[in-house]
Scaffold this active site. Structure first.
Site, PDB file in Angstrom:
ATOM      1  N   LYS A 165       0.855  -1.180   0.000  1.00 13.20           N
ATOM      2  CA  LYS A 165       0.000   0.000   0.000  1.00 13.20           C
ATOM      3  C   LYS A 165       0.900   1.242   0.000  1.00 13.20           C
ATOM      4  O   LYS A 165       1.620   1.496   0.975  1.00 13.20           O
ATOM      5  CB  LYS A 165      -0.929  -0.016   1.213  1.00 13.20           C
ATOM      6  CG  LYS A 165      -2.026  -1.079   1.104  1.00 13.20           C
ATOM      7  CD  LYS A 165      -2.894  -0.885  -0.127  1.00 13.20           C
ATOM      8  CE  LYS A 165      -3.997  -1.920  -0.252  1.00 13.20           C
ATOM      9  NZ  LYS A 165      -4.641  -1.880  -1.590  1.00 13.20           N
ATOM     10  N   LYS A 265     -13.694  -5.913  -8.530  1.00 12.19           N
ATOM     11  CA  LYS A 265     -14.233  -6.012  -7.173  1.00 12.19           C
ATOM     12  C   LYS A 265     -15.746  -6.183  -7.285  1.00 12.19           C
ATOM     13  O   LYS A 265     -16.426  -5.347  -7.889  1.00 12.19           O
ATOM     14  CB  LYS A 265     -13.904  -4.753  -6.372  1.00 12.19           C
ATOM     15  CG  LYS A 265     -12.439  -4.660  -5.942  1.00 12.19           C
ATOM     16  CD  LYS A 265     -12.217  -3.466  -5.021  1.00 12.19           C
ATOM     17  CE  LYS A 265     -10.889  -3.519  -4.300  1.00 12.19           C
ATOM     18  NZ  LYS A 265      -9.722  -3.338  -5.153  1.00 12.19           N
TER      19      LYS A 265
END
Ligand code: MG
Length: 367
Positions: A165, A265
């Site tokens: 991240k 997603k």
């Protein structure tokens, strides 16, 4: 067969590793998930989950899932849940947008279809490719040293696909990528995911500064146009995630050659019915996919496992097992991570039984 009752439950999902940090200083320690049960007049009950990543991540929020189910529920009473395309059309007519709400309901309908057919969802979605599905592991944003340590620990557990991240301070992000890359061996995959967090000048600096490193760059900036611009000035393999919210965006991406990998997603695109359409187009076009959801627990993980397992192996770039990131157990029978892989269950439908004690009392009930 008709939908007779819909109940939604609010479930808190504390994160196993404590606080989760990502782009723009955003962080979260407990996710607010909604699990929906769709009950038919024959007694079959399907389950689905929608779990936005806080209010900061995408155009979705947890209370919105419940409000949306309360809004859509009455339109679905009396519909045949096995007719997933008709249910999709019904939902899209009754409420514009809000794909994350529709995702949970759509998944529950697919679960009913599988139970009625006595067939696992992975079979209904095309069949199982391989014995298990290789997982990737996301690493919460932290100092370069802490993140590199985490990569090392996961490497020892057998994980070979890592997603860092980033999307924070560009200089620190460069250090994060450089340090993590030192730990990896040939064959491992390193992906730097900014989750939209960089401005274009920051993204341009980072991709240039890590040019010598074998790393994928994932969704550096917010808009499609910004990402396309960065894509055109880097030779790193490129992943688009947050921008890809529909089949139309996927077609545009292909036309522009805007990425080498896409992230699908379920919550962002509206559930299995729409995700499968996008997946099948990616298979046709040869575009590898990260297959997951925004977050979730056992219900989301079981759904992802069936969807991913029915996707050809060469096109599975990465898959998330969200139930290993959270401490709450919301269903029995859900697949769990084994080493660096996960396998869809062979039981009918999603193959799970929601744990009613973990769900508590329904917060939405429509009959
Ligand atoms: Mg991403």
């Amino acid at each position: 067969m008709k939908i007779a009752r819909i109940r939604a439950y609010r479930v808190a999902l504390p994160l196993a590793g404590g606080r989760w940090n990502m782009f723009g200083g955003n962080s979260i320690d407990t996710l607010d998930s909604t699990i929906v049960l769709v009950e038919t007049d024959t007694g079959l009950i399907g389950v689905g989950e929608a779990c936005p990543l806080g209010n900061f991540y995408g155009p979705a929020y947890a209370a919105g899932v419940r409000a949306g189910i309360a809004e859509l529920g009455p339109h679905l009473i009396g519909a045949d849940p096995r007719e997933t395309a008709k249910v999709e059309a019904l939902m899209d007519t009754a409420l514009k947008g809000h794909p994350y709400v529709k995702s949970a309901l759509d998944i529950a309908c697919w679960d009913i279809l599988g139970q009625e057919a006595r067939t696992p969802l992975s079979t209904l979605l095309g069949g199982r490719f391989g014995d298990s599905v290789a997982l990737y592991r996301a690493i919460s944003q932290d100092t370069p040293e802490v993140m590199a340590k985490r990569v090392k620990a996961l490497h020892e557990e057998g994980i070979t696909r890592f997603q860092l991240k980033v999307g924070g301070d560009p200089d620190e992000d460069i250090a994060r990528i450089r340090l993590a890359a030192k730990i990896l061996r040939p064959g491992d995959i390193l992906d730097a995911d900014a989750n939209t967090g960089w401005l274009m000048h920051q993204a341009a600096r980072v991709v240039r500064a890590v040019r010598d490193i074998d790393v994928y760059i994932e969704q550096p900036c917010l808009s499609y146009e910004e990402n396309l611009s960065i894509r055109r000035r880097t030779d790193h393999p490129f992943v688009m995630d947050e921008c890809i919210d529909s089949l139309s965006m996927l077609l545009r991406l292909h036309e522009d050659g805007a990425a080498d990998v896409v992230n699908i997603k379920l919550g962002r695109v509206g559930g299995l019915t729409k995700a499968r359409r996008m997946r099948d187009l990616c298979v046709h076009l040869g575009i590898p996919m990260i297959i997951e959801d925004t977050w979730g627990s056992d219900v989301a993980t079981a759904t992802i496992a069936h969807f991913a397992h029915s996707t050809p192996e060469a096109l599975r770039f990465g898959v998330s097992d969200f139930n290993s990131y959270v401490t709450a157990v919301t269903a029995d029978g859900a697949p769990r991570r084994q080493g660096a892989g996960i396998a869809a269950t062979n039981a009918p439908g999603l193959g799970i039984r929601p744990r009613m004690d973990a769900l508590g009392k329904p917060v939405v009930e429509i009959a």
